[in-house]
Design a protein around this motif. Sequence first.
Motif, mmCIF file in Angstrom:
data_model
loop_
_atom_site.group_PDB
_atom_site.id
_atom_site.type_symbol
_atom_site.label_atom_id
_atom_site.label_comp_id
_atom_site.label_asym_id
_atom_site.label_seq_id
_atom_site.Cartn_x
_atom_site.Cartn_y
_atom_site.Cartn_z
ATOM 1 N N ASP A 3 25.056 46.225 34.714
ATOM 2 C CA ASP A 3 24.619 45.389 32.970
ATOM 3 C C ASP A 3 25.864 44.317 32.867
ATOM 4 N N SER A 4 27.227 44.608 33.242
ATOM 5 C CA SER A 4 28.133 43.713 33.269
ATOM 6 C C SER A 4 27.771 42.336 33.450
ATOM 7 N N GLY A 5 26.827 41.726 34.194
ATOM 8 C CA GLY A 5 26.847 40.545 35.485
ATOM 9 C C GLY A 5 27.907 40.936 36.800
ATOM 10 N N LEU A 6 27.811 39.911 37.575
ATOM 11 C CA LEU A 6 29.038 39.958 39.191
ATOM 12 C C LEU A 6 30.258 39.516 38.509
ATOM 13 N N GLN A 7 31.510 40.647 38.574
ATOM 14 C CA GLN A 7 32.355 40.742 38.732
ATOM 15 C C GLN A 7 33.014 39.203 38.671
ATOM 16 N N LYS A 8 34.561 38.406 37.931
ATOM 17 C CA LYS A 8 34.740 37.242 38.535
ATOM 18 C C LYS A 8 35.866 37.205 38.702
ATOM 19 N N GLY A 9 36.207 35.939 39.847
ATOM 20 C CA GLY A 9 37.183 36.853 39.988
ATOM 21 C C GLY A 9 37.070 36.313 42.069
ATOM 22 N N GLN A 10 38.673 36.020 42.968
ATOM 23 C CA GLN A 10 37.775 36.354 44.262
ATOM 24 C C GLN A 10 37.133 37.529 44.651
ATOM 25 N N ALA A 11 37.133 38.136 45.812
ATOM 26 C CA ALA A 11 35.892 38.949 45.745
ATOM 27 C C ALA A 11 35.336 38.991 47.759
ATOM 28 N N VAL A 12 35.413 39.945 48.423
ATOM 29 C CA VAL A 12 34.362 40.668 49.410
ATOM 30 C C VAL A 12 33.306 41.216 49.214
ATOM 31 N N PHE A 13 32.719 40.431 49.525
ATOM 32 C CA PHE A 13 31.628 41.140 49.326
ATOM 33 C C PHE A 13 30.728 42.104 50.616
ATOM 34 N N PHE A 14 30.801 43.416 50.499
ATOM 35 C CA PHE A 14 30.550 43.695 51.724
ATOM 36 C C PHE A 14 29.379 44.520 52.051
ATOM 37 N N ALA A 15 28.346 44.411 53.143
ATOM 38 C CA ALA A 15 26.605 45.079 53.299
ATOM 39 C C ALA A 15 25.951 45.383 54.571
ATOM 40 N N ASN A 16 25.348 46.199 53.925
ATOM 41 C CA ASN A 16 24.704 46.698 55.141
ATOM 42 C C ASN A 16 24.452 45.502 56.334
ATOM 43 N N HIS A 17 23.545 45.495 57.294
ATOM 44 C CA HIS A 17 23.039 44.652 58.424
ATOM 45 C C HIS A 17 21.986 44.876 58.740
ATOM 46 N N THR A 18 20.799 44.430 58.500
ATOM 47 C CA THR A 18 20.015 44.820 59.319
ATOM 48 C C THR A 18 18.656 43.351 59.998
ATOM 49 N N SER A 19 19.255 42.569 60.025
ATOM 50 C CA SER A 19 18.732 40.579 59.622
ATOM 51 C C SER A 19 19.748 39.606 60.561
ATOM 52 N N HIS A 20 19.665 38.922 60.537
ATOM 53 C CA HIS A 20 19.764 36.721 60.837
ATOM 54 C C HIS A 20 20.045 36.210 59.482
ATOM 55 N N LEU A 21 19.059 37.371 58.636
ATOM 56 C CA LEU A 21 18.618 36.388 57.288
ATOM 57 C C LEU A 21 19.905 37.218 56.358
ATOM 58 N N ASP A 22 20.710 38.317 56.586
ATOM 59 C CA ASP A 22 21.204 39.118 55.397
ATOM 60 C C ASP A 22 22.264 38.171 54.868
ATOM 61 N N PHE A 23 23.296 37.241 55.423
ATOM 62 C CA PHE A 23 23.976 36.643 54.919
ATOM 63 C C PHE A 23 23.261 35.245 53.528
ATOM 64 N N VAL A 24 22.527 34.809 54.522
ATOM 65 C CA VAL A 24 21.749 33.940 53.747
ATOM 66 C C VAL A 24 21.640 34.134 52.226
ATOM 67 N N THR A 25 20.248 35.343 52.446
ATOM 68 C CA THR A 25 20.032 35.600 51.313
ATOM 69 C C THR A 25 21.067 35.666 50.692
ATOM 70 N N LEU A 26 22.003 37.297 50.819
ATOM 71 C CA LEU A 26 23.067 37.112 49.421
ATOM 72 C C LEU A 26 23.893 35.800 48.961
ATOM 73 N N TRP A 27 24.369 35.567 49.791
ATOM 74 C CA TRP A 27 24.912 33.943 49.801
ATOM 75 C C TRP A 27 23.912 33.053 48.879
ATOM 76 N N ALA A 28 22.665 33.377 48.822
ATOM 77 C CA ALA A 28 21.662 32.276 48.120
ATOM 78 C C ALA A 28 21.693 33.339 46.429
ATOM 79 N N ALA A 29 22.126 34.687 46.678
ATOM 80 C CA ALA A 29 21.912 35.267 45.398
ATOM 81 C C ALA A 29 22.735 35.354 44.772
ATOM 82 N N ILE A 30 24.604 34.573 45.360
ATOM 83 C CA ILE A 30 25.666 34.390 44.378
ATOM 84 C C ILE A 30 25.986 33.339 43.667
ATOM 85 N N PRO A 31 26.188 32.716 42.434
ATOM 86 C CA PRO A 31 25.551 32.073 41.200
ATOM 87 C C PRO A 31 26.616 30.617 41.909
ATOM 88 N N PRO A 32 25.840 29.366 42.424
ATOM 89 C CA PRO A 32 26.465 28.204 42.977
ATOM 90 C C PRO A 32 28.364 27.846 42.552
#
Length: 206
Positions: A25-54
């Motif tokens: 609810d507070s939104g995406l935490q500001k500041g430097q981050a390491v986003f760690f995710a599960n991996h099922t497809s070569h599209l994973d990082f592209v989709t997550l990268w696209a979800a991050i604010p420009p």
Amino acid sequence: MNGFIGAAIAQLARIVSGATIRMPDSGLQKGQAVFFANHTSHLDFVTLWAAIPPSRRTRTRPIAAKDYWDKPGVRHYLINDIFRAILVDRQGGTLRSLREQLDQMTSALDAGDSLIIFPEGTRGEGDTIAPFQAGLHALHRHCPDAHMIPVRLINLNRVLPKGEFIPVPLLSTIVIGEPLPTEEGESRNAFLKRAQHALIELGDQA
């Protein structure tokens, strides 16, 4: 030009994946981050990268498979010039090469960049989360001020199944969690299990 192409790719990724983004609810935490995710497809990082604010996307570097992305032509351009990815050998390689790959990641953190990493180390089917490799803990120890943000990717293995090169537009979900709290004196194994459990819990919330 690269910024325009990056924005276009992000928009295309959101359309193809049909991704619904859920975050605290507070939104995406500001500041430097390491986003760690599960991996099922070569599209994973592209989709997550696209979800991050420009405004943050340009300083967020994914960790990607060298054997898949480091090919002459379009893939080489995208992975190096648009995504600015750190390429790793999925076969493991020598201890020296693993150390060099980790050094690239820590150098990116030292430069102020954020990372997208898949700590399972290999692709799964999406239903379960495999034990995490030690690299995530090494990044946390190297840069403890960077937020460790869990992200559960759901249904992307159906959008781009293993062995396929053309994505099939479907609905998917990106669940972004709260950053992991720091626990003083925590062992490597305890940290990795806690991070793995955070991803499992996000799947239960989807």
